[in-house]
Structure formats: C-alpha cells, structure tokens
Design a protein around this motif. Sequence first.
Motif, PDB file in Angstrom:
ATOM      1  N   MET A   1      51.886  11.623 -35.155  1.00 19.35           N
ATOM      2  CA  MET A   1      50.585  12.264 -34.980  1.00 19.35           C
ATOM      3  C   MET A   1      50.315  13.178 -36.168  1.00 19.35           C
ATOM      4  SD  MET A   1      49.472  11.094 -32.079  1.00 19.35           S
ATOM      5  CE  MET A   1      48.226  12.226 -31.441  1.00 19.35           C
ATOM      6  N   GLY A   2      49.064  13.159 -36.647  1.00 15.35           N
ATOM      7  CA  GLY A   2      48.714  13.958 -37.813  1.00 15.35           C
ATOM      8  C   GLY A   2      48.567  15.434 -37.494  1.00 15.35           C
ATOM      9  N   ARG A   3      48.599  16.229 -38.542  1.00 15.74           N
ATOM     10  CA  ARG A   3      48.411  17.675 -38.436  1.00 15.74           C
ATOM     11  C   ARG A   3      46.924  17.995 -38.485  1.00 15.74           C
ATOM     12  NH1 ARG A   3      52.097  19.803 -43.279  1.00 15.74           N
ATOM     13  NH2 ARG A   3      51.142  21.790 -42.694  1.00 15.74           N
ATOM     14  N   ILE A   4      46.464  18.856 -37.582  1.00 11.58           N
ATOM     15  CA  ILE A   4      45.062  19.267 -37.555  1.00 11.58           C
ATOM     16  C   ILE A   4      44.974  20.682 -38.117  1.00 11.58           C
ATOM     17  CG2 ILE A   4      42.985  19.569 -36.172  1.00 11.58           C
ATOM     18  CD1 ILE A   4      44.255  17.778 -34.046  1.00 11.58           C
ATOM     19  N   ILE A   5      44.307  20.830 -39.250  1.00  4.11           N
ATOM     20  CA  ILE A   5      44.231  22.115 -39.939  1.00  4.11           C
ATOM     21  C   ILE A   5      42.768  22.488 -40.152  1.00  4.11           C
ATOM     22  CG2 ILE A   5      44.914  23.416 -41.992  1.00  4.11           C
ATOM     23  CD1 ILE A   5      47.128  21.317 -42.437  1.00  4.11           C
ATOM     24  N   VAL A   6      42.380  23.657 -39.682  1.00  3.14           N
ATOM     25  CA  VAL A   6      41.017  24.132 -39.916  1.00  3.14           C
ATOM     26  C   VAL A   6      41.027  25.037 -41.139  1.00  3.14           C
ATOM     27  CG1 VAL A   6      41.214  26.147 -38.367  1.00  3.14           C
ATOM     28  CG2 VAL A   6      38.963  25.175 -38.875  1.00  3.14           C
ATOM     29  N   ILE A   7      40.027  24.862 -42.008  1.00  8.30           N
ATOM     30  CA  ILE A   7      39.885  25.675 -43.206  1.00  8.30           C
ATOM     31  C   ILE A   7      38.677  26.575 -42.988  1.00  8.30           C
ATOM     32  CG2 ILE A   7      39.486  25.641 -45.702  1.00  8.30           C
ATOM     33  CD1 ILE A   7      40.886  22.886 -45.724  1.00  8.30           C
ATOM     34  N   THR A   8      38.924  27.878 -42.912  1.00 10.73           N
ATOM     35  CA  THR A   8      37.890  28.800 -42.466  1.00 10.73           C
ATOM     36  C   THR A   8      37.915  30.077 -43.303  1.00 10.73           C
ATOM     37  OG1 THR A   8      36.988  29.939 -40.521  1.00 10.73           O
ATOM     38  CG2 THR A   8      39.385  29.799 -40.670  1.00 10.73           C
ATOM     39  N   SER A   9      36.943  30.957 -43.052  1.00 12.44           N
ATOM     40  CA  SER A   9      36.867  32.178 -43.857  1.00 12.44           C
ATOM     41  C   SER A   9      36.151  33.323 -43.152  1.00 12.44           C
ATOM     42  CB  SER A   9      36.141  31.900 -45.175  1.00 12.44           C
ATOM     43  OG  SER A   9      34.804  31.527 -44.930  1.00 12.44           O
ATOM     44  N   GLY A  10      35.134  33.003 -42.373  1.00 12.36           N
ATOM     45  CA  GLY A  10      34.260  34.046 -41.853  1.00 12.36           C
ATOM     46  C   GLY A  10      33.048  34.186 -42.748  1.00 12.36           C
ATOM     47  N   LYS A  11      33.252  34.680 -43.953  1.00 11.11           N
ATOM     48  CA  LYS A  11      32.144  34.882 -44.900  1.00 11.11           C
ATOM     49  C   LYS A  11      31.811  33.585 -45.620  1.00 11.11           C
ATOM     50  CE  LYS A  11      30.668  37.992 -48.599  1.00 11.11           C
ATOM     51  NZ  LYS A  11      30.040  36.955 -49.441  1.00 11.11           N
ATOM     52  N   GLY A  12      30.533  33.350 -45.832  1.00  5.86           N
ATOM     53  CA  GLY A  12      30.113  32.193 -46.602  1.00  5.86           C
ATOM     54  C   GLY A  12      30.250  32.447 -48.098  1.00  5.86           C
ATOM     55  N   GLY A  13      30.301  31.372 -48.877  1.00  3.84           N
ATOM     56  CA  GLY A  13      30.301  31.504 -50.320  1.00  3.84           C
ATOM     57  C   GLY A  13      31.626  31.841 -50.962  1.00  3.84           C
ATOM     58  N   VAL A  14      32.724  31.729 -50.224  1.00  2.52           N
ATOM     59  CA  VAL A  14      34.032  32.066 -50.799  1.00  2.52           C
ATOM     60  C   VAL A  14      34.777  30.835 -51.315  1.00  2.52           C
ATOM     61  CG1 VAL A  14      34.263  34.125 -49.366  1.00  2.52           C
ATOM     62  CG2 VAL A  14      35.212  31.955 -48.553  1.00  2.52           C
ATOM     63  N   ALA A 106      39.052  14.942 -33.282  1.00  2.00           N
ATOM     64  CA  ALA A 106      40.255  15.260 -34.045  1.00  2.00           C
ATOM     65  C   ALA A 106      41.471  14.524 -33.486  1.00  2.00           C
ATOM     66  CB  ALA A 106      40.494  16.775 -34.030  1.00  2.00           C
ATOM     67  N   ALA A 107      41.581  14.464 -32.168  1.00  2.00           N
ATOM     68  CA  ALA A 107      42.715  13.780 -31.549  1.00  2.00           C
ATOM     69  C   ALA A 107      42.725  12.294 -31.903  1.00  2.00           C
ATOM     70  CB  ALA A 107      42.671  13.963 -30.035  1.00  2.00           C
ATOM     71  N   ALA A 108      41.548  11.682 -31.917  1.00  3.38           N
ATOM     72  CA  ALA A 108      41.460  10.259 -32.277  1.00  3.38           C
ATOM     73  C   ALA A 108      41.894  10.037 -33.722  1.00  3.38           C
ATOM     74  CB  ALA A 108      40.040   9.753 -32.060  1.00  3.38           C
ATOM     75  N   LEU A 117      41.720  17.553 -41.767  1.00  2.00           N
ATOM     76  CA  LEU A 117      41.256  18.841 -42.270  1.00  2.00           C
ATOM     77  C   LEU A 117      39.829  19.085 -41.803  1.00  2.00           C
ATOM     78  CD1 LEU A 117      42.544  18.752 -45.979  1.00  2.00           C
ATOM     79  CD2 LEU A 117      43.768  19.474 -43.919  1.00  2.00           C
ATOM     80  N   ILE A 118      39.606  20.216 -41.161  1.00  2.00           N
ATOM     81  CA  ILE A 118      38.287  20.549 -40.625  1.00  2.00           C
ATOM     82  C   ILE A 118      37.656  21.640 -41.493  1.00  2.00           C
ATOM     83  CG2 ILE A 118      36.998  21.384 -38.620  1.00  2.00           C
ATOM     84  CD1 ILE A 118      39.353  20.445 -36.878  1.00  2.00           C
ATOM     85  N   ASP A 119      36.528  21.309 -42.113  1.00  6.14           N
ATOM     86  CA  ASP A 119      35.789  22.273 -42.926  1.00  6.14           C
ATOM     87  C   ASP A 119      34.887  23.073 -41.997  1.00  6.14           C
ATOM     88  OD1 ASP A 119      34.720  23.623 -45.103  1.00  6.14           O
ATOM     89  OD2 ASP A 119      33.180  22.103 -45.440  1.00  6.14           O
ATOM     90  N   CYS A 120      35.258  24.318 -41.773  1.00  6.97           N
ATOM     91  CA  CYS A 120      34.603  25.170 -40.782  1.00  6.97           C
ATOM     92  C   CYS A 120      33.334  25.790 -41.351  1.00  6.97           C
ATOM     93  CB  CYS A 120      35.584  26.270 -40.372  1.00  6.97           C
ATOM     94  SG  CYS A 120      35.017  27.357 -39.055  1.00  6.97           S
ATOM     95  N   PRO A 121      32.276  25.896 -40.563  1.00  6.98           N
ATOM     96  CA  PRO A 121      31.071  26.592 -41.046  1.00  6.98           C
ATOM     97  C   PRO A 121      31.313  28.086 -41.172  1.00  6.98           C
ATOM     98  CG  PRO A 121      30.836  26.043 -38.731  1.00  6.98           C
ATOM     99  CD  PRO A 121      32.102  25.385 -39.196  1.00  6.98           C
ATOM    100  N   ALA A 122      30.470  28.755 -41.944  1.00  8.24           N
ATOM    101  CA  ALA A 122      30.578  30.204 -42.098  1.00  8.24           C
ATOM    102  C   ALA A 122      30.188  30.895 -40.793  1.00  8.24           C
ATOM    103  CB  ALA A 122      29.684  30.668 -43.239  1.00  8.24           C
ATOM    104  N   ALA A 135      42.369  22.782 -33.627  1.00  8.18           N
ATOM    105  CA  ALA A 135      43.305  23.053 -34.715  1.00  8.18           C
ATOM    106  C   ALA A 135      44.678  23.487 -34.228  1.00  8.18           C
ATOM    107  CB  ALA A 135      42.723  24.103 -35.651  1.00  8.18           C
ATOM    108  N   GLN A 136      45.693  23.025 -34.956  1.00  5.68           N
ATOM    109  CA  GLN A 136      47.072  23.463 -34.744  1.00  5.68           C
ATOM    110  C   GLN A 136      47.473  24.498 -35.783  1.00  5.68           C
ATOM    111  OE1 GLN A 136      48.454  19.619 -35.607  1.00  5.68           O
ATOM    112  NE2 GLN A 136      48.325  18.828 -33.523  1.00  5.68           N
TER     113      GLN A 136
END
Length: 267
Positions: A1-14, A106-108, A117-122, A135-136
């Motif tokens: 099973m693959g790794r689920i990783i969310v890429i996030t920040s809080g602030k936009g534009g970083v 993501a599970a599928a 890899l999940i590109d999270c909105p600001a 996300a794991q």
Amino acid sequence: MGRIIVITSGKGGVGKTTTSANLGMALARQQKSVALIDADFGLRNLDLLLGLENRVVYTAIDVLSGHCRLDQALVRDKRQNQLVLLPAAQSRTKEAITAEQMRQLAAALTKKFDYVLIDCPAGIEGGFRNAIAPAQEAIIVTTPEIAAVRDADRVIGLLEANRLHNTQLILNRLRPAMVKANDMMSVSDVQEILSIPLLGIVPEDEKVIVSTNKGEPLVLAESLSLAGQAYVNIARRMGGETVEFLDLNGESNGMFAKLKRLLTRKL
C-alpha cells in the motif's frame, strides 16, 4: 500500500504547489510510482506547473459523480510515466467534495502507487480539512517570514488535533545573504519555533518562475539549480536515504529571538 502524504502550509504563496510538483517528479525519476492529487477545488494550478493543463479531460468530481472511472481521470506525464495527476475541478468550490470522498480516492490510489501526494489548498477551512483527512504523513512548507511561520505553527497544531503527528518541515525560498545580514529568519530560528523534523531547505531561485511558466519542474533540468538539487535531495530523504543538507551558509545573529517567544502554538 502506498504512502499518503499531504503537502500543506496554512499561508498561501509559500511554494506548496511548486513543492508538490517537484517532489512528485523527483520521486518518479527515482522509479517510484506517484499519484498527485490536486485538492484545491476551484483554483487548481498543479496541472499548470506540470505542463499537463491541455490534457485534462476528467476531474476528481467526475470520478465521484460516476461520470468516469478513476483511471480515466488520471493524467499520465509523458516525461515520467511513473507520475500521474488527479486534477481538481476548476468550476466547483472546495465544498464539492467531502472528507470521506477524499479518503476513498486516496485509498484507491494507494493500491497502485507507492506515493499519493495531496496538494492542499491554502487556509484552514473545509478544503484543508478534506485534504488532510486521508493523510498518514504531512509535509509543512513555509518561507522564513513571520506570518508564514505563524500560520505553519497553527497548521501543525491542527494536524496534531486530527491525530496526524508524522509531520516534517520544508523551509522554502531561503536567502542566505539576508539571513547573514540578520534580515531574514534562519533555519534554526524556524526550527525552534515549529519543533518538527527538518526534511529540506530550498533556496530562493529565479528559475522557479521560469519552470512554472513552462510547466517543467526544476528537477527535470539537465543541469540542476540549487533549488532543483534541494528537491531531489528531499525526495531521496523521503525514501529513507541519508542525504546531507545543502550548505547555504545562512545563520542569523538573533534578531528574531524575541519573536520566538511570541509565536507559541495555539490550537
């Protein structure tokens, strides 16, 4: 099973989406199968940064509504066939998808790909909650600016409140000369405030603008810039390799010490 990783920040534009595109491509070049999910419904940009905007036919919403199969919505990169993109719907809002539906998608994908890899909105509203739901692991992207670091600290607290504790830091757009002049927070300043493991440091690089406009991630360049090399190194660390950090010679003299006391984490 693959790794689920969310890429996030809080602030936009970083540089969160730039990071997602480059890490996805770098992992694919290491012969890892990668699925990128653009979770920014209504404001998708990941397809542009990958140069795949003209090949998008279906989106995640089409999959969930039954208009197409998941494999039909995946856009495969011709330069690296190990990489696919699941686009967001540009004509829908962030409320068009639920946390449970994001978990299903993501599970599928974990059944076929090494990395999801999940590109999270600001922000920290509904779109953020949906993106982190499956996300794991989490990668926090921040620039060495007070507002960005404070927002990153807030996001770390929210991730912990949602029982997501496997979190690492990418410090983006570092300018060593400004750090030396004591005009920018140093790596150690940011680490001391956020208190999570450092995954990578990416220096400021004008080539990011060029690569974004061309839809060609930095890691595809024949001659890697420092930023491109930094992303390659981060991808290697994600795979478990021990890779030294780039020597960017940037350390401050303590101007930001008082700010560290102000940026205490609050849930």
